[in-house]
Write a protein that holds these residues in place. Structure first.
Motif, PDB file in Angstrom:
ATOM      1  N   ALA A 304      -3.481   4.214   0.238  1.00 21.30           N
ATOM      2  CA  ALA A 304      -3.187   4.975   1.453  1.00 21.30           C
ATOM      3  C   ALA A 304      -2.010   4.369   2.211  1.00 21.30           C
ATOM      4  CB  ALA A 304      -4.427   5.025   2.350  1.00 21.30           C
ATOM      5  N   VAL A 305      -1.938   3.044   2.232  1.00 20.26           N
ATOM      6  CA  VAL A 305      -0.828   2.371   2.915  1.00 20.26           C
ATOM      7  C   VAL A 305       0.493   2.608   2.181  1.00 20.26           C
ATOM      8  CG1 VAL A 305       0.140   0.116   3.545  1.00 20.26           C
ATOM      9  CG2 VAL A 305      -2.287   0.609   3.963  1.00 20.26           C
ATOM     10  N   LEU A 306       0.516   2.346   0.880  1.00 19.80           N
ATOM     11  CA  LEU A 306       1.767   2.432   0.125  1.00 19.80           C
ATOM     12  C   LEU A 306       2.260   3.861  -0.017  1.00 19.80           C
ATOM     13  CD1 LEU A 306       1.131  -0.277  -2.611  1.00 19.80           C
ATOM     14  CD2 LEU A 306       2.348  -0.493  -0.434  1.00 19.80           C
ATOM     15  N   SER A 307       1.344   4.830   0.011  1.00 20.46           N
ATOM     16  CA  SER A 307       1.756   6.231  -0.107  1.00 20.46           C
ATOM     17  C   SER A 307       2.520   6.717   1.118  1.00 20.46           C
ATOM     18  CB  SER A 307       0.530   7.121  -0.340  1.00 20.46           C
ATOM     19  OG  SER A 307      -0.302   7.159   0.812  1.00 20.46           O
ATOM     20  N   LEU A 308       2.462   5.975   2.205  1.00 29.02           N
ATOM     21  CA  LEU A 308       3.191   6.344   3.414  1.00 29.02           C
ATOM     22  C   LEU A 308       4.691   6.130   3.265  1.00 29.02           C
ATOM     23  CD1 LEU A 308       0.848   4.619   6.038  1.00 29.02           C
ATOM     24  CD2 LEU A 308       0.904   7.047   5.465  1.00 29.02           C
TER      25      LEU A 308
END
Length: 351
Positions: A304-308
């Motif tokens: 979820a963090v890296l997909s930002l």
């Protein structure tokens, strides 16, 4: 004038083998303190703490979604870049820089051509512990960073002995120079001023990207830290360097002098909401890296963090054994020329 605020995480000085801090990185965000304060009020309206700190907030389940939402807002509304490196991989790159490359340079060979050093470091990272013995391989890396720090005959001799204890003939390209006590390699390791401290590598990586993002001259405000004080003079020399020169590093990265960067200043994070935003960005990214590698359970979902992030907003230095892809990515890079130039003008090697 445009200003980027920077914070970092995972700094352990010369010790890149610290098992509790495998990753090091930094984030730079072009945001004013007023804009940052407004975002903090919007996403954390009930926050009572004097300072926004990622780790403290992430421990509280009720703050985890606001942390994701805050990062999404920053990444979508402001210029920013986050850099994360695997410190063990970086140490292997440094090992090749000082304990191997000088041997090939004397033979007239370009050790850095098309990223060969990255491929060899990735190979060592991936198969070294199994092929050479995990304990002995770790002893070699520990001896190398100790020799880079102490620069004494005793430390250099211990490094040579550590190399000879390994079955070095399995990877002679990387271990042969030390096993045969190549004088030029030992001399490079003993050079005053060079070390395994990764702070400058992190800052150089951010500068490369900020130079692209900035529309003109810009400033950098950085959280107070001892490592930036150590490198402040070198950064000022970068800023003051007026020769017109450009080096291609990869397919998507290059560095050009003179820099657009005009000054670097330290600030107290407690009084700078913008630095606190940078703390959240790098704190979440480092935790995502730890979570993806299984080092510790993450508080936020790593995916979820890296997909930002958009591709150009995230830089990572990690091993890859997709050698064809790595060669293509670094084909035509001017690494050797760039290293020679930096050594001549700044007394350091870029990584």
């Amino acid at each position: 004038m445009e200003c980027f605020y920077i914070d970092e995480s995972g700094y352990t000085g010369f010790d890149l083998l610290n098992p509790e801090q495998r990753f090091q990185g930094a984030a730079a965000v072009a945001i004013s303190d007023d804009e940052a304060a407004q975002l903090i009020r919007e996403y954390f309206p009930k926050l009572q703490a004097a300072e926004l700190k990622y780790r403290a907030l992430a421990r509280r389940p009720g703050y985890r979604q606001p942390l994701i939402d805050l990062q999404r807002a920053v990444l979508s509304q402001h210029k920013c870049v986050t850099y994360v490196c695997d410190k063990r991989f970086l140490l292997l790159l440094m090992f090749l820089d000082y304990a191997v490359e000088p041997f090939y340079y004397e033979l007239g060979q370009d050790f850095y051509k098309d990223g060969q050093n990255y491929a060899l470091a990735s190979l060592l990272y991936t198969v070294g512990p199994t092929l050479l013995g995990k304990s002995a391989f770790n002893d070699l890396l520990a001896a190398f960073q100790r020799a880079m720090k102490e620069k004494t005959p005793q430390a250099l001799e211990a490094l040579v002995k550590a190399a000879r204890k390994l079955n070095w003939s399995e990877i002679p390209e990387a271990l042969g120079p030390l096993a045969f006590r190549a004088p030029v390699c030992l001399s490079a390791i003993a050079t005053p001023g060079v070390s395994t401290d990764a702070a400058m590598v992190v800052l150089q990586s951010l500068i490369t990207r900020m130079e692209v993002m900035a529309s003109g001259p810009y400033l950098v405000m950085h959280d107070q830290s001892k490592n930036l004080l150590r490198y402040h003079e070198l950064l000022q020399r970068y800023i003051g360097h007026q020769d017109e020169v450009e080096f291609r590093q990869t397919q998507i990265a290059s560095i050009r002098f003179p820099l657009k960067l005009s000054s670097v200043t330290q600030v107290d994070s407690k009084t700078s909401p913008a630095v606190q935003i940078a703390d959240v960005m790098i704190g979440a990214a480092i935790e995502a890296a730890n979570g993806l590698t299984g080092l510790r359970p993450p508080l936020l979902n790593p995916q979820a963090v890296l997909s930002l992030y958009a591709d150009e907003q995230f830089i990572h230095l990690v091993p890859s054994i997709n050698f064809d892809e790595q060669k293509q990515f670094r084909e035509g890079a001017q690494a050797a020329e760039m290293i020679d130039y930096f050594a001549k003008h700044f007394g350091t090697k870029p990584t």
